[in-house]
Design a protein around this motif. Structure first.
Motif, PDB file in Angstrom:
ATOM      1  N   TRP A 273       0.853  -1.179   0.000  1.00 11.72           N
ATOM      2  CA  TRP A 273       0.000   0.000   0.000  1.00 11.72           C
ATOM      3  C   TRP A 273       0.887   1.226   0.000  1.00 11.72           C
ATOM      4  O   TRP A 273       2.042   1.187   0.444  1.00 11.72           O
ATOM      5  CB  TRP A 273      -0.950  -0.009   1.196  1.00 11.72           C
ATOM      6  N   MET A 274       0.380   2.357  -0.507  1.00 14.16           N
ATOM      7  CA  MET A 274       1.251   3.506  -0.716  1.00 14.16           C
ATOM      8  C   MET A 274       0.443   4.759  -1.013  1.00 14.16           C
ATOM      9  O   MET A 274      -0.777   4.701  -1.254  1.00 14.16           O
ATOM     10  CB  MET A 274       2.216   3.232  -1.881  1.00 14.16           C
ATOM     11  N   THR A 275       1.103   5.900  -1.003  1.00 10.88           N
ATOM     12  CA  THR A 275       0.568   7.166  -1.505  1.00 10.88           C
ATOM     13  C   THR A 275       1.571   7.720  -2.521  1.00 10.88           C
ATOM     14  O   THR A 275       2.729   7.280  -2.582  1.00 10.88           O
ATOM     15  CB  THR A 275       0.362   8.186  -0.375  1.00 10.88           C
ATOM     16  N   ASP A 281      -0.549  18.677  -2.406  1.00  7.47           N
ATOM     17  CA  ASP A 281      -0.767  18.571  -0.965  1.00  7.47           C
ATOM     18  C   ASP A 281      -2.187  18.147  -0.613  1.00  7.47           C
ATOM     19  O   ASP A 281      -2.406  17.471   0.399  1.00  7.47           O
ATOM     20  CB  ASP A 281      -0.446  19.915  -0.296  1.00  7.47           C
ATOM     21  N   ASP A 282      -3.155  18.546  -1.447  1.00  6.16           N
ATOM     22  CA  ASP A 282      -4.541  18.187  -1.151  1.00  6.16           C
ATOM     23  C   ASP A 282      -4.932  16.810  -1.671  1.00  6.16           C
ATOM     24  O   ASP A 282      -6.069  16.376  -1.498  1.00  6.16           O
ATOM     25  CB  ASP A 282      -5.491  19.239  -1.723  1.00  6.16           C
ATOM     26  N   ASP A 283      -3.993  16.124  -2.323  1.00  9.69           N
ATOM     27  CA  ASP A 283      -4.250  14.773  -2.850  1.00  9.69           C
ATOM     28  C   ASP A 283      -3.653  13.768  -1.877  1.00  9.69           C
ATOM     29  O   ASP A 283      -2.438  13.579  -1.815  1.00  9.69           O
ATOM     30  CB  ASP A 283      -3.630  14.626  -4.231  1.00  9.69           C
ATOM     31  N   THR A 284      -4.512  13.130  -1.090  1.00 11.16           N
ATOM     32  CA  THR A 284      -4.051  12.157  -0.097  1.00 11.16           C
ATOM     33  C   THR A 284      -4.587  10.755  -0.406  1.00 11.16           C
ATOM     34  O   THR A 284      -4.832   9.970   0.500  1.00 11.16           O
ATOM     35  CB  THR A 284      -4.492  12.580   1.311  1.00 11.16           C
ATOM     36  N   ARG A 285      -4.756  10.458  -1.669  1.00  6.66           N
ATOM     37  CA  ARG A 285      -5.287   9.149  -2.048  1.00  6.66           C
ATOM     38  C   ARG A 285      -4.340   8.022  -1.613  1.00  6.66           C
ATOM     39  O   ARG A 285      -3.114   8.189  -1.607  1.00  6.66           O
ATOM     40  CB  ARG A 285      -5.521   9.083  -3.551  1.00  6.66           C
ATOM     41  N   VAL A 286      -4.950   6.887  -1.287  1.00  2.00           N
ATOM     42  CA  VAL A 286      -4.206   5.702  -0.861  1.00  2.00           C
ATOM     43  C   VAL A 286      -4.447   4.609  -1.891  1.00  2.00           C
ATOM     44  O   VAL A 286      -5.584   4.367  -2.320  1.00  2.00           O
ATOM     45  CB  VAL A 286      -4.657   5.231   0.540  1.00  2.00           C
ATOM     46  N   TRP A 287      -3.342   3.926  -2.255  1.00  2.00           N
ATOM     47  CA  TRP A 287      -3.404   2.837  -3.229  1.00  2.00           C
ATOM     48  C   TRP A 287      -3.093   1.533  -2.499  1.00  2.00           C
ATOM     49  O   TRP A 287      -2.129   1.442  -1.744  1.00  2.00           O
ATOM     50  CB  TRP A 287      -2.421   3.093  -4.362  1.00  2.00           C
ATOM     51  N   TYR A 301      -8.396   4.641  -2.602  1.00  2.58           N
ATOM     52  CA  TYR A 301      -9.171   5.295  -1.552  1.00  2.58           C
ATOM     53  C   TYR A 301      -8.955   6.809  -1.677  1.00  2.58           C
ATOM     54  O   TYR A 301      -7.829   7.268  -1.923  1.00  2.58           O
ATOM     55  CB  TYR A 301      -8.731   4.811  -0.170  1.00  2.58           C
ATOM     56  N   LYS A 302     -10.016   7.565  -1.507  1.00  2.00           N
ATOM     57  CA  LYS A 302      -9.948   9.009  -1.728  1.00  2.00           C
ATOM     58  C   LYS A 302      -9.037   9.722  -0.739  1.00  2.00           C
ATOM     59  O   LYS A 302      -8.472  10.771  -1.056  1.00  2.00           O
ATOM     60  CB  LYS A 302     -11.355   9.614  -1.669  1.00  2.00           C
ATOM     61  N   PHE A 313     -14.022   2.539  -2.001  1.00  2.00           N
ATOM     62  CA  PHE A 313     -12.842   2.621  -2.855  1.00  2.00           C
ATOM     63  C   PHE A 313     -13.246   2.453  -4.323  1.00  2.00           C
ATOM     64  O   PHE A 313     -14.335   1.973  -4.653  1.00  2.00           O
ATOM     65  CB  PHE A 313     -11.813   1.558  -2.475  1.00  2.00           C
ATOM     66  N   THR A 314     -12.328   2.857  -5.183  1.00  2.00           N
ATOM     67  CA  THR A 314     -12.467   2.649  -6.623  1.00  2.00           C
ATOM     68  C   THR A 314     -11.461   1.590  -7.052  1.00  2.00           C
ATOM     69  O   THR A 314     -10.298   1.645  -6.653  1.00  2.00           O
ATOM     70  CB  THR A 314     -12.224   3.951  -7.389  1.00  2.00           C
TER      71      THR A 314
END
Length: 509
Positions: A273-275, A281-287, A301-302, A313-314
């Motif tokens: 898992w990662m970002t 800075d306003d993009d804190t999505r998690v993969w 994840y948003k 999640f998408t």
């Protein structure tokens, strides 16, 4: 003798000595002289006994009254011709008197003296007796107090002796610790000097910016007073220098790793898992990618909060399954190793297409040169402050780790570095500021113990503990934006904060 009186019987046995014993055995002794030798044994015994009785009687008649305070009393002596064998002390009241009796000898030849003490009430009424009794009680109390004090003193002495031994041991340990710490801090002195120089350099930047700001303000008022191209060049030069300074401030040598921070518990034993470190800075999505092979679905994840507290999640479907857990998301694209190959694929999430792919020449794959935990972890992609990296092993390097700097756009190898560390002996690895850090294992007690610096092509052995909270680490990557390590620990997604020691060299700016 009245029953209230106490009868004290003192028996004195007069030993005749060696000479009398020898005489009693009728053996001649020359030292006694002719006259004494001729004396009979009974006469000798009678003489000695009478002499001893006279001495004792005389002593008791003189000493005993003075001890009990009866010096003013008179002695009663038997008149002539009366067979009274006692000598008494006669006070005014006979009940208060001391009576001293004596006899010649008993049947065994011992002198027997009989003393009749006065009534106890008489002694108790004596003021001196009371004083003596009080003094005796005080002495006894003092004796008891001294004994108690002695016991306490002995205990305190033993405690002090034990503490002295412990303090000596602590003093020795403290001196050793101080010496060791001083040895550790000694190399930091040149670094502190460099920091002083760097601080001066930053102040110079500040002054230049201040001067440039004033020039720009004046330029707004009077256009054309200065050469615009020259001014623009000065601004660009200053921006580059400041950017280089900030980049160096962001980098440093790893000196510590915090305890694990559990973000979520989900998925199988293996995964990643990662970002995105280059996201705004306003993009804190998690993969999120579960498993290490035969899977091609990536969850998006948003935000970190959505990842922690919800299952919203998408899902993104990759064109190929991935291999291992060494994937990274970098500048809006995911880079991963295609399953059962040494091919690197760049997949753009916006277009949902493969934007680039390339091969790592000679890189082992399909569990040939994996990390010690296995899992098709032959090729590990990672990102640091300097960009994109690939860590793998080759036959040409005898299965030891190879580090390659990749171009993120073309996936071409910019430069490679060979190390002397076997890939299969490494638990996991990550890059920070151009240095590869390797752990000694993936289960149980774990630590970072090997570091290879690509800037100097040198390595060293270190000792930085890494808390393996859930006993099995299958993914460990550094995110330069968050200054944190992302880890997959036996179905738990955890974070570690890192401590970096910054070294800035002004000549490199």
């Amino acid at each position: 003798m009245q029953p209230e009186n106490k009868l004290l019987t003192l028996s004195f046995l007069v030993l005749m000595g060696t000479e009398l014993t020898q005489v009693g055995q009728d053996k001649p002794v020359s030292a006694l002289g002719t006259r004494r030798a001729e004396m009979s044994v009974p006469l000798l015994k009678i003489g000695v006994v009478l002499s001893t009785m006279a001495m004792i009687t005389n002593w008791m008649s003189q000493t005993l009254p003075s001890l009990v305070g009866l010096n003013s009393t008179k002695l009663r002596v038997a008149p002539p011709g009366v067979p009274d064998r006692s000598i008494g002390v006669l006070p005014a009241n006979p009940e208060d008197s001391w009576q001293v009796y004596s006899s010649a000898q008993d049947s065994e030849g011992r002198c027997v003296c009989t003393v009749v003490a006065p009534q106890q009430t008489m002694c108790s009424r004596d003021a001196r007796t009371k004083q003596l009794r009080q003094l005796l009680e005080k002495v006894q109390n003092m004796t008891q107090s001294i004994q108690n004090l002695d016991q306490r003193t002995q205990k305190d002495l033993q405690y002090v002796q034990r503490m002295e031994v412990q303090l000596k041991g602590l003093e020795t340990k403290f001196k050793q610790a101080i010496k060791a710490k001083m040895e550790e801090l000694r190399p930091m002195i040149p670094v502190l000097e460099e920091y002083k120089a760097d601080a001066k350099l930053v102040m110079q930047f500040k002054e230049e910016v201040k001067n440039l700001t004033s020039v720009l303000s004046e330029l707004q008022e009077e256009i054309g007073a200065f050469d615009y191209e020259e001014l623009h060049s000065r601004v660009s030069n200053l921006e580059e220098r400041l950017r280089a300074c900030m980049q160096k401030l962001a980098c440093g040598k790893l000196t510590g790793i915090s305890d694990a921070i559990t973000i979520k518990t989900s998925g199988s034993r293996y995964g990643s898992w990662m970002t995105d470190p280059l996201a705004p800075d306003d993009d804190t999505r998690v993969w999120y990618m579960d498993g290490y092979h035969n899977n091609r679905f990536v969850r998006e994840y948003k935000s970190m909060a959505d990842f922690m507290y919800s299952d919203n999640f998408t899902s993104h479907r990759l064109p190929h399954p991935w291999s291992g857990t060494g994937q990274v998301v970098y500048n809006g694209s995911i880079y991963f190793n295609k399953f059962q190959s040494n091919t690197i694929i760049k997949f753009d999430f916006k277009t949902a297409t493969i934007s680039k792919s390339g091969q790592l020449d000679y890189a082992g794959y399909n569990n040939r040169y994996h990390y010690s935990w296995g899992g098709h972890s032959d090729i590990d992609l990672m990102v640091d402050e300097g960009g994109l990296w690939a860590v793998y092993a080759t036959n040409q390097n005898a299965g030891n780790i190879v580090i390659s700097k990749l171009n993120p756009a073309t996936l071409q190898v910019i430069k490679s570095y060979v190390t002397n560390h076997p890939k299969r002996s490494a638990g996991e690895a990550f890059m920070i500021c151009g240095t590869l850090y390797v752990t000694n294992g993936y289960s149980g007690g774990t630590k970072v113990y090997y570091a290879f610096n690509t800037n100097s092509s040198t390595y060293e052995y270190i000792d930085i503990p890494l808390q393996n909270k859930y006993s099995h680490i299958s993914m460990l990557d550094y995110n330069p934006r968050d200054r944190a390590l992302y880890a997959w620990n036996n179905g738990h997604q955890v974070l570690y904060n890192v401590t970096l020691f910054h070294v800035i060299r002004s000549e490199e700016l």
